[in-house]
Write a protein that holds these residues in place. Structure first.
Motif, PDB file in Angstrom:
ATOM      1  N   ILE A 113       0.906  -1.187  -0.079  1.00 26.74           N
ATOM      2  CA  ILE A 113      -0.058  -0.084   0.126  1.00 26.74           C
ATOM      3  C   ILE A 113       1.028   1.182  -0.069  1.00 26.74           C
ATOM      4  CG2 ILE A 113      -1.706   1.276   1.185  1.00 26.74           C
ATOM      5  CD1 ILE A 113      -2.590  -1.314   2.454  1.00 26.74           C
ATOM      6  N   SER A 114       0.629   2.167  -1.004  1.00 22.28           N
ATOM      7  CA  SER A 114       1.466   3.237  -1.065  1.00 22.28           C
ATOM      8  C   SER A 114       0.636   4.742  -0.772  1.00 22.28           C
ATOM      9  CB  SER A 114       2.026   3.427  -2.244  1.00 22.28           C
ATOM     10  OG  SER A 114       2.820   4.879  -2.457  1.00 22.28           O
ATOM     11  N   VAL A 115       0.895   5.203   0.365  1.00 22.76           N
ATOM     12  CA  VAL A 115       0.217   6.632   0.629  1.00 22.76           C
ATOM     13  C   VAL A 115       1.376   7.886   0.134  1.00 22.76           C
ATOM     14  CG1 VAL A 115      -0.887   5.661   2.623  1.00 22.76           C
ATOM     15  CG2 VAL A 115       1.327   6.820   2.900  1.00 22.76           C
ATOM     16  N   ILE A 116       2.240   7.401  -0.733  1.00 22.86           N
ATOM     17  CA  ILE A 116       3.246   8.621  -1.266  1.00 22.86           C
ATOM     18  C   ILE A 116       2.635   9.148  -2.461  1.00 22.86           C
ATOM     19  CG2 ILE A 116       5.653   8.857  -2.128  1.00 22.86           C
ATOM     20  CD1 ILE A 116       5.985   5.930  -1.120  1.00 22.86           C
ATOM     21  N   ALA A 117       1.766  10.627  -2.293  1.00 24.66           N
ATOM     22  CA  ALA A 117       1.120  11.162  -3.083  1.00 24.66           C
ATOM     23  C   ALA A 117       1.827  11.310  -4.552  1.00 24.66           C
ATOM     24  CB  ALA A 117       0.585  12.450  -2.549  1.00 24.66           C
ATOM     25  N   LEU A 118       2.986  11.697  -4.751  1.00 24.25           N
ATOM     26  CA  LEU A 118       3.759  11.989  -5.765  1.00 24.25           C
ATOM     27  C   LEU A 118       4.459  10.651  -6.529  1.00 24.25           C
ATOM     28  CD1 LEU A 118       5.731  15.091  -4.668  1.00 24.25           C
ATOM     29  CD2 LEU A 118       3.412  15.050  -5.737  1.00 24.25           C
TER      30      LEU A 118
ATOM     31  N   ASP B 266       5.731   4.184 -11.016  1.00 23.43           N
ATOM     32  CA  ASP B 266       7.088   4.510 -10.380  1.00 23.43           C
ATOM     33  C   ASP B 266       7.247   3.620  -9.346  1.00 23.43           C
ATOM     34  OD1 ASP B 266       7.036   7.195 -11.577  1.00 23.43           O
ATOM     35  OD2 ASP B 266       5.850   7.773  -9.940  1.00 23.43           O
ATOM     36  N   LEU B 267       6.330   2.724  -8.698  1.00 24.99           N
ATOM     37  CA  LEU B 267       6.619   1.906  -7.678  1.00 24.99           C
ATOM     38  C   LEU B 267       7.060   0.508  -8.140  1.00 24.99           C
ATOM     39  CD1 LEU B 267       3.760   3.243  -5.391  1.00 24.99           C
ATOM     40  CD2 LEU B 267       6.424   3.515  -5.087  1.00 24.99           C
ATOM     41  N   GLU B 268       6.541   0.123  -9.340  1.00 24.22           N
ATOM     42  CA  GLU B 268       6.474  -1.297  -9.834  1.00 24.22           C
ATOM     43  C   GLU B 268       7.847  -1.816  -9.632  1.00 24.22           C
ATOM     44  OE1 GLU B 268       4.872  -1.269 -13.640  1.00 24.22           O
ATOM     45  OE2 GLU B 268       2.743  -1.186 -13.120  1.00 24.22           O
ATOM     46  N   ASN B 269       8.993  -1.179 -10.223  1.00 28.24           N
ATOM     47  CA  ASN B 269      10.491  -1.762 -10.249  1.00 28.24           C
ATOM     48  C   ASN B 269      10.998  -1.440  -8.810  1.00 28.24           C
ATOM     49  OD1 ASN B 269      10.489  -2.211 -12.925  1.00 28.24           O
ATOM     50  ND2 ASN B 269      11.405   0.056 -13.267  1.00 28.24           N
ATOM     51  N   LEU B 270      10.466  -0.897  -7.858  1.00 28.51           N
ATOM     52  CA  LEU B 270      11.031  -0.413  -6.625  1.00 28.51           C
ATOM     53  C   LEU B 270      10.571  -1.449  -5.730  1.00 28.51           C
ATOM     54  CD1 LEU B 270      10.763   3.249  -6.324  1.00 28.51           C
ATOM     55  CD2 LEU B 270      12.720   2.085  -6.409  1.00 28.51           C
TER      56      LEU B 270
ATOM     57  N   PHE C 159      -7.876  29.085  -6.353  1.00 22.96           N
ATOM     58  CA  PHE C 159      -7.958  27.687  -5.914  1.00 22.96           C
ATOM     59  C   PHE C 159      -7.801  26.726  -7.095  1.00 22.96           C
ATOM     60  CE2 PHE C 159      -9.962  29.970  -2.276  1.00 22.96           C
ATOM     61  CZ  PHE C 159      -9.699  29.054  -1.298  1.00 22.96           C
ATOM     62  N   LEU C 160      -8.506  27.225  -8.377  1.00 23.12           N
ATOM     63  CA  LEU C 160      -8.348  26.376  -9.491  1.00 23.12           C
ATOM     64  C   LEU C 160      -6.926  26.195  -9.826  1.00 23.12           C
ATOM     65  CD1 LEU C 160     -11.449  27.578 -11.494  1.00 23.12           C
ATOM     66  CD2 LEU C 160     -11.302  25.653 -10.161  1.00 23.12           C
ATOM     67  N   THR C 161      -6.157  27.484  -9.882  1.00 22.32           N
ATOM     68  CA  THR C 161      -4.990  27.610 -10.322  1.00 22.32           C
ATOM     69  C   THR C 161      -3.856  26.637  -9.484  1.00 22.32           C
ATOM     70  OG1 THR C 161      -5.302  29.721 -11.101  1.00 22.32           O
ATOM     71  CG2 THR C 161      -2.881  29.168 -10.840  1.00 22.32           C
ATOM     72  N   VAL C 162      -4.028  26.609  -8.284  1.00 25.41           N
ATOM     73  CA  VAL C 162      -3.175  25.710  -7.318  1.00 25.41           C
ATOM     74  C   VAL C 162      -3.548  24.348  -7.713  1.00 25.41           C
ATOM     75  CG1 VAL C 162      -4.822  25.800  -5.148  1.00 25.41           C
ATOM     76  CG2 VAL C 162      -2.501  25.737  -5.110  1.00 25.41           C
ATOM     77  N   LEU C 163      -5.059  24.193  -7.884  1.00 21.69           N
ATOM     78  CA  LEU C 163      -5.303  22.603  -8.009  1.00 21.69           C
ATOM     79  C   LEU C 163      -4.455  22.288  -9.357  1.00 21.69           C
ATOM     80  CD1 LEU C 163      -8.967  22.625  -7.106  1.00 21.69           C
ATOM     81  CD2 LEU C 163      -7.237  21.244  -6.082  1.00 21.69           C
ATOM     82  N   GLU C 164      -4.818  22.891 -10.431  1.00 26.39           N
ATOM     83  CA  GLU C 164      -3.928  22.533 -11.712  1.00 26.39           C
ATOM     84  C   GLU C 164      -2.253  22.506 -11.461  1.00 26.39           C
ATOM     85  OE1 GLU C 164      -4.906  21.641 -14.413  1.00 26.39           O
ATOM     86  OE2 GLU C 164      -7.083  22.402 -14.479  1.00 26.39           O
ATOM     87  N   ASP C 165      -1.864  23.194 -10.625  1.00 26.69           N
ATOM     88  CA  ASP C 165      -0.237  23.131 -10.408  1.00 26.69           C
ATOM     89  C   ASP C 165      -0.139  21.794  -9.601  1.00 26.69           C
ATOM     90  OD1 ASP C 165       0.150  25.394 -11.558  1.00 26.69           O
ATOM     91  OD2 ASP C 165       0.283  26.716  -9.678  1.00 26.69           O
TER      92      ASP C 165
ATOM     93  N   ARG D 152       2.176  18.553 -10.817  1.00 27.23           N
ATOM     94  CA  ARG D 152       3.390  18.074  -9.746  1.00 27.23           C
ATOM     95  C   ARG D 152       3.124  16.783  -9.807  1.00 27.23           C
ATOM     96  NH1 ARG D 152       4.643  19.836  -3.466  1.00 27.23           N
ATOM     97  NH2 ARG D 152       6.394  18.421  -3.360  1.00 27.23           N
ATOM     98  N   ILE D 153       1.962  16.262  -9.472  1.00 26.40           N
ATOM     99  CA  ILE D 153       1.516  14.812  -9.013  1.00 26.40           C
ATOM    100  C   ILE D 153       2.115  13.918 -10.508  1.00 26.40           C
ATOM    101  CG2 ILE D 153      -0.260  13.179  -8.632  1.00 26.40           C
ATOM    102  CD1 ILE D 153      -1.392  15.371  -6.873  1.00 26.40           C
ATOM    103  N   THR D 154       1.589  14.329 -11.596  1.00 26.64           N
ATOM    104  CA  THR D 154       1.648  13.557 -12.686  1.00 26.64           C
ATOM    105  C   THR D 154       3.093  13.712 -13.681  1.00 26.64           C
ATOM    106  OG1 THR D 154       0.259  15.378 -13.963  1.00 26.64           O
ATOM    107  CG2 THR D 154      -1.018  13.627 -12.745  1.00 26.64           C
ATOM    108  N   THR D 155       3.518  15.111 -13.568  1.00 22.89           N
ATOM    109  CA  THR D 155       4.657  15.216 -14.314  1.00 22.89           C
ATOM    110  C   THR D 155       5.940  14.536 -13.788  1.00 22.89           C
ATOM    111  OG1 THR D 155       3.640  17.257 -14.943  1.00 22.89           O
ATOM    112  CG2 THR D 155       6.325  17.025 -15.391  1.00 22.89           C
TER     113      THR D 155
END
Length: 262
Positions: free
Chosen positions: A97-102, A107-111, A248-254, A258-261
Motif C-alpha cells: 500500500i502506498s500513501v506517497i502522493a507523488l 513509479d513503484l513497480e520496479n522498486l 483555487f483552480l490555479t493551485v489545483l492545476e499546479d 506536480r503529481i503527474t509530471t
C-alpha cells in the motif's frame, strides 16, 4: 527474519500519517493488532507504540518488517522513496500500500518487484476519528478490508481519477487557514477565542454535513444560501469580483501537474 505468524500490516515510515492511520486502526470497532512499524528515527516509532503497546510493535529494520508482514504500507517522503526501497526484498504474494502522493503505480513497480499487488491510498487525518472517505486504486479486497476499519473506502475508476482527487487533498491546510482567519478576526473584535472557534468550526461542520446528503446539488445550496440582499449574497459577490476563487483552480492545476509530471 523468520516468523511463523505473519503480521497483517507493517508501516515503513512513522511520521504523522502513520500516526493517524494507526490510531484509526487501533481504535476501530474491529481493531487491528499485530501491527509493525519501522523508521530511522527511534523517537517516532516509540511515540506511536506508546499509544497502543498491545497492538503495535517496532520492527528491527525495514527488511525484517517486510519479511514478517503480509501487507506493507509505504509512508515515506517522495524524495526518499527510491533510496529507502532500493535494497529491500519484497515477495511476489505480498501487497504493498502506498500513501506517497507523488509516486504513481508505474513509479513503484520496479522498486517493490517482484511484488505486483500495489495499491495507492490517500488517507486524510480525519480517519483517526473514523471520519471521511479514503480514495484508493486499484481494487484490492485485502486493502479494502483494512480501509473499512478506518472510514469509508472510495474506489477510484482510474489512477488518473486518483491523481485528481489527490490534488484536491492539497486544500486541507488552506481550509484550516480560512477557519483560523475567521476565528482570529472574531477574536480581534472582542469575541472570546473559545466561543469564536466553537461557532466557526461547528458552522462549517454542519454545512458540510448538509452537503453530504444523497442528491445534493452544491450550486443549489449556494443559491439558497445567497439570499437576495443578504449577507451571503454580499460576500459571494465581493469575493467573486475580487477574483478570490480563481486561485483555487490555479493551485489545483499546479498540484495535479506536480503529481503527474516526471
Amino acid at each position: 527474519m523468520e516468523n511463523t505468524m505473519r503480521s497483517p500490516l507493517g508501516f515503513i515510515g512513522a511520521g504523522s500519517l502513520t500516526n493517524f492511520v494507526t490510531t484509526g486502526l487501533c481504535t476501530s470497532a474491529n481493531p487491528l493488532s499485530g501491527i509493525l512499524i519501522a523508521d530511522i528515527v527511534p523517537s517516532r516509532t516509540a511515540a506511536i507504540v506508546a499509544k497502543f503497546p498491545a497492538q503495535i510493535s517496532i520492527a528491527e529494520n525495514n527488511q525484517s518488517l517486510i519479511d514478517a508482514c503480509d501487507t506493507v504500507l509505504l509512508a515515506i517522503r517522495p524524495i526518499d522513496t527510491a533510496l529507502v526501497l532500493k535494497d529491500l526484498r519484497f515477495r511476489p504474494e505480498q501487497t504493498v500500500i502506498s500513501v506517497i502522493a507523488l509516486k504513481t503505480l508505474a513509479d513503484l513497480e520496479n522498486l517493490v518487484a517482484p511484488c505486483q499487488n500495489i495499491v495507492r491510498v490517500m488517507p486524510m487525518p480525519p480517519v483517526q476519528e473514523h471520519l471521511g472517505t479514503i480514495p484508493y486504486y486499484p481494487q484490492n479486497q485485502q486493502v479494502q478490508s483494512i480501509l473499512e476499519r478506518l472510514a469509508q473506502p472510495l474506489l477510484m475508476q482510474t489512477e488518473e481519477d486518483l491523481n485528481v482527487i489527490t490534488a484536491v487533498t492539497g486544500l486541507l491546510a488552506p481550509f484550516y487557514l480560512l477557519l483560523d482567519y475567521a476565528v482570529s478576526w472574531a477574536v480581534e473584535h472582542g469575541v472570546r477565542p473559545d466561543t469564536a472557534q466553537t461557532f466557526t468550526v461547528n458552522m462549517f461542520h454542519s454545512l458540510a454535513e448538509m452537503s453530504r446528503k444523497p442528491g445534493t446539488e452544491l450550486k443549489e445550496m449556494i443559491r439558497e444560501a445567497a439570499t437576495p440582499g443578504g449577507l451571503n449574497e454580499q460576500s459571494t459577490k465581493f469575493l467573486a469580483m475580487s477574483g478570490a476563487y480563481e486561485p483555487f483552480l490555479t493551485v489545483l492545476e499546479d498540484l495535479l501537474k506536480r503529481i503527474t509530471t516526471k
